[in-house]
Design an enzyme around this catalytic site. Structure first.
Site, mmCIF file in Angstrom:
data_model
loop_
_atom_site.group_PDB
_atom_site.id
_atom_site.type_symbol
_atom_site.label_atom_id
_atom_site.label_comp_id
_atom_site.label_asym_id
_atom_site.label_seq_id
_atom_site.Cartn_x
_atom_site.Cartn_y
_atom_site.Cartn_z
ATOM 1 N N LYS A 13 0.840 -1.209 0.000
ATOM 2 C CA LYS A 13 0.000 0.000 0.000
ATOM 3 C C LYS A 13 0.879 1.267 0.000
ATOM 4 O O LYS A 13 0.627 2.201 -0.750
ATOM 5 C CB LYS A 13 -0.938 0.012 1.221
ATOM 6 C CG LYS A 13 -1.896 -1.179 1.276
ATOM 7 C CD LYS A 13 -2.884 -1.077 2.422
ATOM 8 C CE LYS A 13 -2.291 -1.232 3.801
ATOM 9 N NZ LYS A 13 -1.732 -2.564 4.113
ATOM 10 N N ARG A 88 -9.807 0.115 8.847
ATOM 11 C CA ARG A 88 -9.429 -1.289 9.044
ATOM 12 C C ARG A 88 -10.524 -2.079 9.732
ATOM 13 O O ARG A 88 -10.343 -3.281 9.977
ATOM 14 C CB ARG A 88 -8.180 -1.362 9.903
ATOM 15 C CG ARG A 88 -6.901 -1.608 9.089
ATOM 16 C CD ARG A 88 -5.749 -1.405 10.024
ATOM 17 N NE ARG A 88 -4.605 -2.198 9.810
ATOM 18 C CZ ARG A 88 -3.441 -1.696 9.359
ATOM 19 N NH1 ARG A 88 -3.338 -0.465 8.971
ATOM 20 N NH2 ARG A 88 -2.388 -2.472 9.279
ATOM 21 N N ARG A 127 11.978 -7.284 5.142
ATOM 22 C CA ARG A 127 11.901 -5.824 5.054
ATOM 23 C C ARG A 127 12.710 -5.174 6.180
ATOM 24 O O ARG A 127 12.704 -5.637 7.304
ATOM 25 C CB ARG A 127 10.437 -5.392 5.154
ATOM 26 C CG ARG A 127 10.239 -3.882 5.195
ATOM 27 C CD ARG A 127 8.827 -3.512 4.904
ATOM 28 N NE ARG A 127 7.939 -3.663 6.058
ATOM 29 C CZ ARG A 127 6.667 -3.254 6.072
ATOM 30 N NH1 ARG A 127 6.136 -2.706 4.981
ATOM 31 N NH2 ARG A 127 5.927 -3.415 7.136
ATOM 32 N N ARG A 160 11.386 -3.716 11.801
ATOM 33 C CA ARG A 160 10.295 -3.292 12.684
ATOM 34 C C ARG A 160 9.936 -4.435 13.617
ATOM 35 O O ARG A 160 9.936 -5.591 13.194
ATOM 36 C CB ARG A 160 9.055 -2.962 11.835
ATOM 37 C CG ARG A 160 8.994 -1.520 11.394
ATOM 38 C CD ARG A 160 7.949 -1.285 10.339
ATOM 39 N NE ARG A 160 6.598 -1.792 10.651
ATOM 40 C CZ ARG A 160 5.539 -1.582 9.880
ATOM 41 N NH1 ARG A 160 5.658 -0.866 8.781
ATOM 42 N NH2 ARG A 160 4.361 -2.058 10.197
ATOM 43 N N ARG A 171 -0.890 -10.280 12.540
ATOM 44 C CA ARG A 171 -1.440 -9.160 11.776
ATOM 45 C C ARG A 171 -2.292 -9.667 10.610
ATOM 46 O O ARG A 171 -3.321 -9.082 10.276
ATOM 47 C CB ARG A 171 -0.301 -8.263 11.251
ATOM 48 C CG ARG A 171 0.370 -7.474 12.374
ATOM 49 C CD ARG A 171 1.711 -6.920 11.963
ATOM 50 N NE ARG A 171 1.623 -5.871 10.976
ATOM 51 C CZ ARG A 171 2.641 -5.514 10.184
ATOM 52 N NH1 ARG A 171 3.794 -6.133 10.253
ATOM 53 N NH2 ARG A 171 2.482 -4.542 9.323
HETATM 54 P P1 AMP Z 1 0.631 -0.643 9.224
HETATM 55 O O1 AMP Z 1 1.985 -0.036 9.065
HETATM 56 O O2 AMP Z 1 -0.428 0.052 8.440
HETATM 57 O O3 AMP Z 1 0.617 -2.139 9.007
HETATM 58 O O4 AMP Z 1 0.218 -0.406 10.764
HETATM 59 C C1 AMP Z 1 1.011 -0.870 11.835
HETATM 60 C C2 AMP Z 1 0.153 -1.063 13.069
HETATM 61 O O5 AMP Z 1 -0.461 0.171 13.438
HETATM 62 C C3 AMP Z 1 -1.003 -2.042 12.916
HETATM 63 O O6 AMP Z 1 -0.601 -3.391 13.104
HETATM 64 C C4 AMP Z 1 -1.943 -1.566 14.024
HETATM 65 O O7 AMP Z 1 -1.492 -1.951 15.312
HETATM 66 C C5 AMP Z 1 -1.786 -0.050 13.935
HETATM 67 N N1 AMP Z 1 -2.749 0.556 12.985
HETATM 68 C C6 AMP Z 1 -2.486 1.183 11.811
HETATM 69 N N2 AMP Z 1 -3.601 1.615 11.215
HETATM 70 C C7 AMP Z 1 -4.622 1.244 12.032
HETATM 71 C C8 AMP Z 1 -6.043 1.378 11.972
HETATM 72 N N3 AMP Z 1 -6.652 1.972 10.938
HETATM 73 N N4 AMP Z 1 -6.767 0.866 12.997
HETATM 74 C C9 AMP Z 1 -6.194 0.266 14.059
HETATM 75 N N5 AMP Z 1 -4.862 0.088 14.176
HETATM 76 C C10 AMP Z 1 -4.078 0.569 13.182
#
Ligand code: AMP
Length: 216
Positions: A13, A88, A127, A160, A171
Site C-alpha cells: 500500500k 481497518r 523488510r 520493525r 497481523r
Molecule cells: P501498518 O503499518 O499500516 O501495518 O500499521 C502498523 C500497526 O499500526 C497495525 O498493526 C496496528 O497496530 C496499527 N494501525 C495502523 N492503522 C490502524 C487502523 N486503521 N486501525 C487500528 N490500528 C491501526
C-alpha cells in the site's frame, strides 16, 4: 482524487501510494506511519498505541478515528488523499463515511491489493527500514550497501518489531477477521476495484490513469 488502499500488511500500500503521490499533489495518509511517529516521539497517543502495535493488534477505533478526523481537516487534503491502512474495521469505515459526508466529499475508489499470504510473509520478514529517514530496504532485493546503515542518510537500518514472523501471522489473522469484511462493504457501495499486488509499483497509478481517461 480520494482513494482508499485496502490490503493485508505487506501488500504494498505504501509503495503504491508513493508512486501516486509522485504524480498527483495529494496527501498520503498512512495511519501506521502516523502511529509509529507518535511512538518514536513518545507522545500520549504513541504511549496508548505501542502495546497494540507491538503485538500486531489493532489500536482501538476511537483513537484512530479521532486521529484521522483531525488529519483530514489539514490543508494538504484539499486536493485529495490516499488513505493507506485506514479504515481497518467496519466501525472505522462508518465513521469515515460520516466524516466525508460532513466535509461534503465522496470517495472515488477503494482499491484492494490482492496478494498471497506466503509472499507477504517473505516480503515482510526481509523488510528493513531506516530509523532516521524511513527509507525502506529488503535484505534480498534491496540490501543496504553497508549492513545496518542507510545508503541515503547513514541512519540505522532496522527490522520493525511487528515485522517478526509471529507478529506478521497475527497481523494477517487480524486482517482476515476485522478488515476483510470491508471488501464486501465497499463492493456493495460499488467502489471496490481489485488489482494484483504483484503487478509492479505503479499498478494502482496506471489503473487510476485509465479510469481518468475513460471518464473524460
Ligand atoms: P501498518 O503499518 O499500516 O501495518 O500499521 C502498523 C500497526 O499500526 C497495525 O498493526 C496496528 O497496530 C496499527 N494501525 C495502523 N492503522 C490502524 C487502523 N486503521 N486501525 C487500528 N490500528 C491501526
Amino acid at each position: 482524487m480520494r482513494i482508499i488502499l485496502l490490503g493485508v500488511p505487506g501488500s504494498g500500500k505504501g509503495t503504491q501510494a508513493e508512486s501516486i503521490k509522485n504524480k498527483y499533489p495529494i496527501a498520503h495518509i498512512s495511519t501506521g506511519d502516523i502511529l509509529r511517529n507518535n511512538v518514536k516521539n513518545s507522545t500520549e497517543l504513541g504511549k496508548q498505541a505501542k502495546s497494540y502495535m507491538d503485538s500486531g493488534k489493532l489500536v482501538p477505533d476511537e483513537i484512530i478515528v479521532a486521529m484521522i478526523e483531525s488529519r483530514l481537516n489539514e490543508t494538504d487534503c484539499k486536493e485529495g488523499f490516499i488513505l493507506d491502512g485506514f479504515p481497518r474495521t467496519i466501525p472505522q469505515a462508518e465513521a469515515l463515511s460520516t466524516m466525508l459526508e460532513n466535509l461534503g466529499i465522496d470517495l472515488d475508489a477503494v482499491i484492494e491489493l490482492a496478494i498471497e499470504d506466503d509472499i507477504v510473509i517473505d516480503r515482510l520478514t526481509t523488510r528493513r527500514g531506516c530509523k532516521s529517514c524511513g527509507e525502506i530496504y529488503n535484505t534480498t532485493f534491496k540490501p543496504t550497501k553497508v549492513e545496518g546503515v542507510c545508503d541515503k542518510c547513514n541512519g540505522e537500518v532496522i527490522q520493525r518489531d511487528d515485522d517478526k514472523e509471529s507478529v506478521i501471522r497475527k497481523r494477517l489473522s487480524v486482517f482476515y477477521e476485522q478488515t476483510a469484511p470491508l471488501i464486501d462493504y465497499y463492493r456493495n457501495k460499488k467502489l471496490l476495484v481489485t488489482v494484483d499486488a504483484n503487478g509492479g509499483k505503479d499498478v494502482v497509478l496506471k489503473l487510476l490513469e485509465k479510469k481518468r481517461s475513460a471518464s473524460k
